[in-house]
Design an enzyme around this catalytic site. Structure first.
Site, PDB file in Angstrom:
ATOM      1  N   GLY A 120       1.102  -1.335  -0.175  1.00  0.00           N
ATOM      2  CA  GLY A 120      -0.072  -0.039   0.123  1.00  0.00           C
ATOM      3  C   GLY A 120       0.841   1.205   0.037  1.00  0.00           C
ATOM      4  N   CYS A 121       0.317   2.347  -0.364  1.00  0.00           N
ATOM      5  CA  CYS A 121       1.093   3.606  -0.573  1.00  0.00           C
ATOM      6  C   CYS A 121       1.803   4.334   0.905  1.00  0.00           C
ATOM      7  CB  CYS A 121       0.294   4.661  -1.326  1.00  0.00           C
ATOM      8  SG  CYS A 121      -1.249   5.197  -0.688  1.00  0.00           S
ATOM      9  N   HIS A 122       0.714   4.206   1.784  1.00  0.00           N
ATOM     10  CA  HIS A 122       1.297   4.774   2.948  1.00  0.00           C
ATOM     11  C   HIS A 122       1.959   3.760   3.648  1.00  0.00           C
ATOM     12  CE1 HIS A 122      -1.548   8.215   3.113  1.00  0.00           C
ATOM     13  NE2 HIS A 122      -2.408   7.464   2.705  1.00  0.00           N
ATOM     14  N   TYR A 164       8.361   9.578  -1.695  1.00  0.00           N
ATOM     15  CA  TYR A 164       8.297   8.955  -2.880  1.00  0.00           C
ATOM     16  C   TYR A 164       7.036   9.324  -3.401  1.00  0.00           C
ATOM     17  CZ  TYR A 164       5.435   6.168   0.404  1.00  0.00           C
ATOM     18  OH  TYR A 164       4.723   6.001   1.470  1.00  0.00           O
TER      19      TYR A 164
END
Length: 311
Positions: A115-117, A282
């Site tokens: 996942g991104c976070h 990022y």
């Protein structure tokens, strides 16, 4: 022979970005469905069983359905949803974290894209747990600011609407109930005994992400210092996609959009000996989503892991 790739959910934000990274490559063949076919279970089933690698860019339930439609033991699945990230039999697709992941990716049949976070939090905490710098029972907080593209098509439309609410002009904290879907993998992949207090914030820029984990020195295991943290990152992240950098700020500021448009990640440490800031920078659509997915594909295909990525 070119490998056949199918993106199930190509119309979504992540699926489109993966398609954009792949459409110009000459080492693969993309299987595409028409607008009518992409929601037809029969057409999807045929594509899922015809392809060599299937990207799933779908809500969790739809991703589970897609896996159930595969009737062979040949198709490799790279799932960008939350559905399979902590399940047995699925490899967590973050090769920079551990040699075991890097050495297994090429032969894996079921790969879950982080996942991104979670990518930022895990990249900061995992090496410290692994090296014994941080105890597994640490009670942590995670602050994350992201561009609005992380909310998908609906949120993008809201932010880019001409008549949007003035409230969208300022950063907005969300997931206030502490039940965010990334918490499960944050705990499971790092080996922590407790989920962190998580404070995600969406702001008025398209893409980019900065994740911060604050620490007191007293939270570290006895004898360890901020210099040991820096050394752990320097030893762990030596490649071009994820790397440790000193002094990542600009005149004392760190922008959430510092790595916008890139598929790489920068890890840094700020603060002082007593109060320490662990920082990961990022792009939520890059190393936080589609870029990470394409990197996994490159391992599966046996090509340079940077192929098709913006580093």
């Amino acid at each position: 022979m070119k490998k056949k790739i199918f993106i199930d959910g190509r119309a979504g934000t992540t699926g489109l970005r993966i398609y954009e990274r792949l459409e110009k490559r000459d080492d693969i063949e993309l299987i595409t469905l028409s607008d009518d076919e992409r929601k037809d279970v029969g057409a999807r089933k045929r594509a899922l069983n015809e392809c060599d690698v299937a990207f799933l860019c779908l809500p969790d339930d739809a991703a589970r359905e897609s896996v159930s439609l595969i009737e062979n033991d040949r198709t490799v699945v790279i799932d960008t949803s939350t559905a399979h990230r902590t399940l047995e039999g699925w490899l967590y697709g973050f090769p920079e974290l551990d040699e075991r992941i890097e050495n297994t990716l090429a032969s894996a049949k079921r790969i879950a894209v982080p996942g991104c976070h979670a990518s930022g939090f895990i990249s900061l905490v995992y090496p410290l747990i692994k090296k014994g710098i941080l105890p597994t029972d640490a009670l942590l907080t995670c602050h994350s600011i992201t561009g609005y593209s992380g909310g998908g098509k609906k949120m993008i439309a809201e932010y880019e609407s001409e008549d949007r609410s003035p409230l969208y002009d300022a950063p907005r904290q969300y997931a206030l109930g502490q039940t965010h879907k990334h918490l499960k993998e944050m705990k499971a992949i790092t080996g922590l005994e407790n989920e962190p207090v998580f404070c995600p914030i969406v702001s008025d820029f398209y893409s980019g992400m900065t994740v911060t984990v604050p620490l007191f020195k007293s939270q570290l295991n006895s004898g360890f210092t901020v210099e040991d943290i820096k050394a752990a990152y320097s030893e762990s992240y030596t490649g071009e996609i994820v790397k440790y950098v000193e002094n990542a700020d600009e005149s004392g500021l760190v922008s959430g959009a510092k790595c916008s448009g890139l598929d790489s990640m920068k890890i840094s440490v700020a603060g002082n000996e007593d109060r320490i800031l662990l920082i990961a920078m990022y792009d939520n659509l890059g190393k936080g989503a589609s870029g990470a997915a394409v990197e996994c594909l490159n391992f599966v295909l046996g090509t340079d892991k940077k192929t098709g990525l913006e580093i």
